[in-house]
Design a protein around this motif. Structure first.
Motif, PDB file in Angstrom:
ATOM      1  N   GLY A  30      -6.248  62.898  62.359  1.00  0.00           N
ATOM      2  CA  GLY A  30      -4.946  62.520  62.899  1.00  0.00           C
ATOM      3  C   GLY A  30      -3.761  62.845  62.109  1.00  0.00           C
ATOM      4  O   GLY A  30      -3.855  63.376  60.989  1.00  0.00           O
ATOM      5  N   ASN A 113      -6.553  58.584  63.546  1.00  0.00           N
ATOM      6  CA  ASN A 113      -5.194  58.712  64.011  1.00  0.00           C
ATOM      7  C   ASN A 113      -4.436  57.950  63.238  1.00  0.00           C
ATOM      8  O   ASN A 113      -4.836  57.300  62.165  1.00  0.00           O
ATOM      9  N   SER A 219      -3.037  58.590  70.825  1.00  0.00           N
ATOM     10  CA  SER A 219      -4.372  59.599  70.970  1.00  0.00           C
ATOM     11  C   SER A 219      -5.607  58.805  71.111  1.00  0.00           C
ATOM     12  O   SER A 219      -5.690  57.652  71.394  1.00  0.00           O
ATOM     13  N   THR A 220      -6.780  59.336  70.602  1.00  0.00           N
ATOM     14  CA  THR A 220      -7.922  58.801  70.426  1.00  0.00           C
ATOM     15  C   THR A 220      -8.621  58.294  71.524  1.00  0.00           C
ATOM     16  O   THR A 220      -9.681  58.429  71.929  1.00  0.00           O
ATOM     17  N   SER A 238      -8.227  54.146  62.077  1.00  0.00           N
ATOM     18  CA  SER A 238      -6.540  54.338  61.977  1.00  0.00           C
ATOM     19  C   SER A 238      -6.248  54.207  60.727  1.00  0.00           C
ATOM     20  O   SER A 238      -6.493  53.278  59.939  1.00  0.00           O
TER      21      SER A 238
END
Ligand code: CYT
Length: 282
Positions: A30, A113, A219-220, A238
């Protein structure tokens, strides 16, 4: 126009023509976490522009290369940069790389991310392992004709598919235990995805907290949906780059998101390099 499966096969064929390495684990890096690709030994780096049908990011800080090689002896495919729906890409393109990684033979993926912290006990620079996700983007990457040929695991590739263990419980536990053995507390959190590109409003963040979200990002979730359709096991991480809007009395800037990434790099690298051989052998 070729169908999605044919396009994904063309991309996979091109990658196979550039390296004999057959990855078993995919890693998506990310925002601000791209430097992890330097950990790859015997690396073959392929710019996305050279891979047929691969989408290319327009955002600063998302350099687009697929890096194939090994980490701790494990054959990996590392995506340094990804494209986002907010850039205007259809979800078929956003999730195209995950489909290609599946065709290359990965059975697990680490999806990372940069996220805003909603839970007030989080701090910028903190890593969080994803326990679950809430897709509030209003759309779904598996929309459209079902394509069972994308399944990497028997029983997957179905029209309707289970998301009750989107993030593999044993991989979550492995990550928490590894962090503890490295001397830091890794908590779990629920990631909520919005479309972006605007950051959220304070009212939205209060609403998301009520919904059960600990983290927010752009995202993701789509990649994870496609991974689960294919039967790829997922570990999600994250990096909290900032507290979400209204949690603290500050505005949010992309530069700060990138800067926190550089600072958290060491912990992220140590955690991932230790986890990768464990994920590969489980
Ligand atoms: N931060 C971030 N929202 C945020 O506050 N990185 C994504 C989305």
């Amino acid at each position: 126009m070729n169908d999605l499966y044919t396009r994904a096969q063309a991309a996979a064929d091109h990658i196979r023509s550039r390296t004999s390495l057959a990855p078993t684990l995919g890693i998506i890096l990310g925002s601000g976490l791209g430097a992890f690709a330097e950990q790859v030994a015997d690396a073959v780096a392929i710019p996305y522009a050279e891979i047929p049908h691969f989408p290319q990011s327009t955002v600063q800080g998302h350099s687009g290369r697929l890096v194939l090689g090994t980490i701790g002896g494990v054959p990996v495919a590392v995506m340094q940069g990804r494209v986002h729906a907010y850039e205007g890409y259809p979800l078929s393109e956003v999730t195209f790389p995950m489909r290609v990684l599946g065709l290359l033979g990965i059975h697990s993926a680490i999806v990372t991310n940069a996220a805003g912290g909603i839970r007030t006990t989080l701090r910028p620079g903190e890593l969080v392992v994803l326990a679950d996700q809430i897709n509030l983007t209003g759309t779904n990457a598996a929309l459209g004709p079902n394509e069972p040929r994308f399944a990497v695991t028997p029983g997957f590739g179905q029209r309707f598919f289970d998301m009750s263990t989107a993030y593999a419980p044993h991989l979550r536990a492995l990550a928490v235990a590894e962090a503890a053995s490295q001397g830091f507390l890794l908590t779990e959190g629920v990631y909520l995805a919005v479309l972006g590109p605007s950051y959220e409003t304070p009212a939205e963040i209060r609403a998301f907290r009520t919904l059960g979200a600990d983290l927010v990002g752009m995202s993701t979730v789509h990649e994870v949906i496609i991974a689960r359709h294919m039967g790829i096991k997922v570990l999600g991480l994250s990096l909290v780059t900032n507290m979400a809007a209204g949690v603290v009395n500050e505005s949010i800037h992309h530069e700060e998101v990138m800067e926190i990434g550089r600072k958290a790099e060491q912990q992220f690298t140590a955690l991932l390099t230790a986890l990768i051989p464990k994920i590969a052998t489980e």
